[in-house]
Design a protein around this motif. Structure first.
Motif, short mmCIF file in Angstrom:
data_model
loop_
_atom_site.label_atom_id
_atom_site.label_comp_id
_atom_site.label_asym_id
_atom_site.label_seq_id
_atom_site.Cartn_x
_atom_site.Cartn_y
_atom_site.Cartn_z
N ALA A 1 7.17 -4.86 -18.53
CA ALA A 1 6.61 -3.52 -18.32
C ALA A 1 5.10 -3.55 -18.55
N ILE A 2 4.52 -4.73 -18.55
CA ILE A 2 3.06 -4.85 -18.65
C ILE A 2 2.41 -4.24 -17.42
N SER A 3 2.99 -4.47 -16.26
CA SER A 3 2.59 -3.79 -15.03
C SER A 3 3.62 -2.71 -14.75
N TYR B 1 4.74 -10.64 -14.05
CA TYR B 1 4.39 -9.45 -14.84
C TYR B 1 5.06 -8.21 -14.25
N ILE B 2 5.20 -8.19 -12.93
CA ILE B 2 5.84 -7.06 -12.26
C ILE B 2 7.36 -7.12 -12.44
N LEU B 3 7.93 -8.27 -12.14
CA LEU B 3 9.39 -8.39 -12.10
C LEU B 3 10.05 -8.47 -13.47
N PRO C 1 3.59 -6.65 -4.43
CA PRO C 1 2.99 -6.25 -3.16
C PRO C 1 3.08 -7.39 -2.14
N THR C 2 3.14 -7.03 -0.88
CA THR C 2 3.09 -8.05 0.16
C THR C 2 1.69 -8.68 0.15
N LEU C 3 1.59 -9.82 0.78
CA LEU C 3 0.29 -10.48 0.89
C LEU C 3 -0.71 -9.56 1.58
N GLU C 4 -0.26 -8.86 2.61
CA GLU C 4 -1.14 -7.92 3.32
C GLU C 4 -1.58 -6.77 2.42
N GLU C 5 -0.64 -6.18 1.69
CA GLU C 5 -0.98 -5.08 0.77
C GLU C 5 -1.96 -5.54 -0.30
N PHE C 6 -1.71 -6.70 -0.86
CA PHE C 6 -2.57 -7.19 -1.94
C PHE C 6 -3.93 -7.60 -1.41
#
Length: 184
Positions: free
Chosen positions: A25-27, A20-22, A33-38
């Motif tokens: 434009a839905i997101s 959805y990100i890559l 995000p990295t695993l840590e960020e998410f």
């Protein structure tokens, strides 16, 4: 099939969210995000709100969660709902079931309204939200740019506990007694 998400689900959730990100434009995020960020995002959200997953045969096929749409205290009775499904889960009624459970928990927590914030590049989501009882509130034209293109954003709303002025702030999801009863 529906249950509360755990930190162990985060890699599978990111696998669903990444395309959805890559690719869309839905997101409006530009990079995964990295695993840590998410994980930090997940912890912040689940301290107060439900985050649900749909699981079949040990595989996460979709998820729905709520978060704060605004930061000030006077908005504390409002939530923003989000849902993402893997391609093989779409069109099977999974989204509707996830939202029904999410909205039941939010209502039990004491939230009065939930909002959906949808990009103009997502007519399927606009239709889904309308069919699940959301009503159109506003459109913000050309407010997002992704893939070198302008996108509008539509806000939709659904009332959960519309009567009267609440006397207390909503409960945290951890304070809802027997949350599993919403997963029947």
């Amino acid at each position: 099939m529906i249950r509360l998400a755990t930190e162990a689900d985060i890699p599978a959730i990111l696998d669903i969210y990444g395309p959805y990100i890559l690719d869309t434009a839905i997101s409006f995020e530009y990079s995964i995000p990295t695993l840590e960020e998410f994980t930090n995002r997940f912890r912040d959200i689940t301290a107060r709100f439900p985050w649900l997953v749909w699981e079949e045969d040990g595989e996460i096929l979709g998820y729905a969660y709520a978060s704060l749409p605004f930061g000030r205290a006077a908005y504390r009775w409002c939530a923003a709902s989000s849902i993402y499904l893997a391609p093989q889960a779409q069109g099977r009624g999974i989204g509707r079931k996830l939202y029904e459970a999410l909205e039941a928990i939010l209502a039990e927590q004491g939230y009065r309204k939930t909002y959906a914030i949808i990009t103009s590049d997502n007519p399927g989501s606009l239709c889904f939200h309308e069919h699940t009882g959301f009503r159109f509130l506003a459109e913000f034209p050309d407010c997002g740019i992704k893939f070198n293109k302008l996108y509008s954003v539509v806000w939709m709303e659904k009332s959960l506990n519309p009567d009267g002025i609440p006397k207390v702030f909503p409960k945290s999801v951890n304070e809802v007694v027997n949350v599993d009863r919403f997963f029947q």
